[in-house]
Design an enzyme around this catalytic site. Structure first.
Site, PDB file in Angstrom:
ATOM      1  N   GLY A  20      31.006 -17.481 -12.493  1.00 25.24           N
ATOM      2  CA  GLY A  20      29.810 -16.852 -13.024  1.00 25.24           C
ATOM      3  C   GLY A  20      29.882 -16.661 -14.531  1.00 25.24           C
ATOM      4  N   ARG A  24      35.015 -17.288 -18.494  1.00 25.30           N
ATOM      5  CA  ARG A  24      36.005 -17.652 -17.497  1.00 25.30           C
ATOM      6  C   ARG A  24      36.039 -19.167 -17.330  1.00 25.30           C
ATOM      7  NH1 ARG A  24      35.508 -14.184 -12.418  1.00 25.30           N
ATOM      8  NH2 ARG A  24      36.285 -12.659 -13.911  1.00 25.30           N
ATOM      9  N   ARG A  43      22.046 -21.699 -24.029  1.00 25.75           N
ATOM     10  CA  ARG A  43      21.945 -20.283 -23.681  1.00 25.75           C
ATOM     11  C   ARG A  43      23.310 -19.614 -23.537  1.00 25.75           C
ATOM     12  NH1 ARG A  43      16.834 -18.513 -21.055  1.00 25.75           N
ATOM     13  NH2 ARG A  43      15.297 -20.153 -21.409  1.00 25.75           N
ATOM     14  N   ARG A  87      32.450 -22.498  -6.016  1.00 27.93           N
ATOM     15  CA  ARG A  87      32.341 -21.253  -6.777  1.00 27.93           C
ATOM     16  C   ARG A  87      33.719 -20.606  -6.874  1.00 27.93           C
ATOM     17  NH1 ARG A  87      31.097 -16.583  -8.699  1.00 27.93           N
ATOM     18  NH2 ARG A  87      31.226 -14.642  -7.511  1.00 27.93           N
ATOM     19  N   GLY A  89      35.237 -17.018  -8.461  1.00 34.20           N
ATOM     20  CA  GLY A  89      34.794 -15.776  -9.069  1.00 34.20           C
ATOM     21  C   GLY A  89      35.449 -14.575  -8.425  1.00 34.20           C
ATOM     22  N   SER A  90      35.002 -13.411  -8.828  1.00 29.78           N
ATOM     23  CA  SER A  90      35.555 -12.164  -8.310  1.00 29.78           C
ATOM     24  C   SER A  90      34.654 -11.606  -7.219  1.00 29.78           C
ATOM     25  CB  SER A  90      35.721 -11.145  -9.436  1.00 29.78           C
ATOM     26  OG  SER A  90      34.479 -10.914 -10.072  1.00 29.78           O
ATOM     27  N   MET A 180      27.801 -12.205  -5.427  1.00 24.43           N
ATOM     28  CA  MET A 180      26.375 -12.322  -5.688  1.00 24.43           C
ATOM     29  C   MET A 180      25.827 -13.748  -5.746  1.00 24.43           C
ATOM     30  SD  MET A 180      25.899  -9.301  -8.566  1.00 24.43           S
ATOM     31  CE  MET A 180      24.105  -9.386  -8.475  1.00 24.43           C
ATOM     32  N   ASP A 204      38.135  -5.627  -6.977  1.00 25.03           N
ATOM     33  CA  ASP A 204      37.949  -4.195  -6.723  1.00 25.03           C
ATOM     34  C   ASP A 204      37.734  -3.986  -5.237  1.00 25.03           C
ATOM     35  OD1 ASP A 204      34.704  -3.945  -6.443  1.00 25.03           O
ATOM     36  OD2 ASP A 204      35.274  -5.457  -7.907  1.00 25.03           O
ATOM     37  N   ARG A 217      44.565  -9.597 -14.359  1.00 24.48           N
ATOM     38  CA  ARG A 217      43.722 -10.500 -13.588  1.00 24.48           C
ATOM     39  C   ARG A 217      44.134 -11.967 -13.695  1.00 24.48           C
ATOM     40  NH1 ARG A 217      37.536  -8.388 -13.355  1.00 24.48           N
ATOM     41  NH2 ARG A 217      38.010  -6.197 -12.979  1.00 24.48           N
TER      42      ARG A 217
END
Length: 234
Positions: A20, A24, A43, A87, A89-90, A180, A204, A217
């Protein structure tokens, strides 16, 4: 070149990792890819292409949430012929036995709604990962000293959740973690006949409220990236 991706068609690999966070993407490209080249800055959503073990890989940021991911995944599949999209991600853990720093490999992705809801209308479509990628990721995870969990996740529309009743039901039904983006990625992959997977690091915990400090991390996120890369080329 598309509206949101400024790369030439030949700049994008058939295998794409999608974090995301665009920074990263930059970290992963600089850490794991050889001869990584920035191919997109539109962007500020950075994208890089390089090689891993001789295989061409693009790492493209997707932004936060399913509407943002949908833009990039659609363009990658339809305009750049991306075939494998993973994907990275966290996520937040939703079960006691899932610990911070563990990795979740998402077999299915439950959601309240997705950008594809208008297409499915009254159908409750069940988006799931590509099995070959899932199996390869599980195999890759066994080579590492990291807790790994395979099962369902929840792709939420919101970060600041005000539906504790919904969270309770997700936990009750064994959902491993919340993020998400994955549900819409799985929807799009099914629609365009591509391979998709989500490999997530638990940053988390919704039950214990533990959170992974930013300075700790990198190593666990590294495990996630390596699992994704090995799965893509197994």
């Amino acid at each position: 070149m598309t509206v949101h991706i400024g790369a030439k068609p030949e700049d994008i690999a058939e295998t794409v990792l999608m974090p995301g966070d665009p920074y990263r993407a930059k970290w992963a490209a600089e850490t794991f890819l050889k001869d990584a080249k920035c191919v997109n800055e539109v962007r500020g959503m950075l994208g890089f292409t390089g090689t891993w073990n001789g295989n061409r890989v693009t790492i493209q940021g997707s932004g936060m949430g399913m509407p943002s991911l949908s833009i990039y995944a659609n363009e990658l599949m339809k305009d750049y012929n991306a075939q494998t999209l993973i994907r990275i991600g966290s996520c937040g853990a939703m079960q006691e036995d899932v610990k911070v720093r563990d990795v979740i490999i998402a077999m299915t992705a439950t959601s309240l709604s997705t950008p594809s809801r208008g297409i499915f209308r009254e159908i409750n479509f069940a988006p799931c990962a590509d099995y070959s990628l899932l199996e390869a990721a599980v195999t890759a995870s066994r080579k590492r000293d990291v807790g790994t969990h395979v099962g369902g996740i929840y792709s939420s529309d919101v970060f600041y959740d005000e539906r504790p009743d919904l969270t309770e039901q997700m936990m009750r039904h064994g959902i491993l973690g919340v993020e998400m983006e994955a549900a819409e990625l799985y929807n799009l992959a099914a629609r365009h006949k591509r391979r998709a997977l989500a490999v997530l690091t638990v940053s988390d915990h919704l039950i214990t409220h533990e959170a992974l400090p930013s300075d700790q991390r990198e190593k666990t996120f590294g495990d996630m990236v390596e699992i994704a890369l090995e799965a893509a080329f197994s």
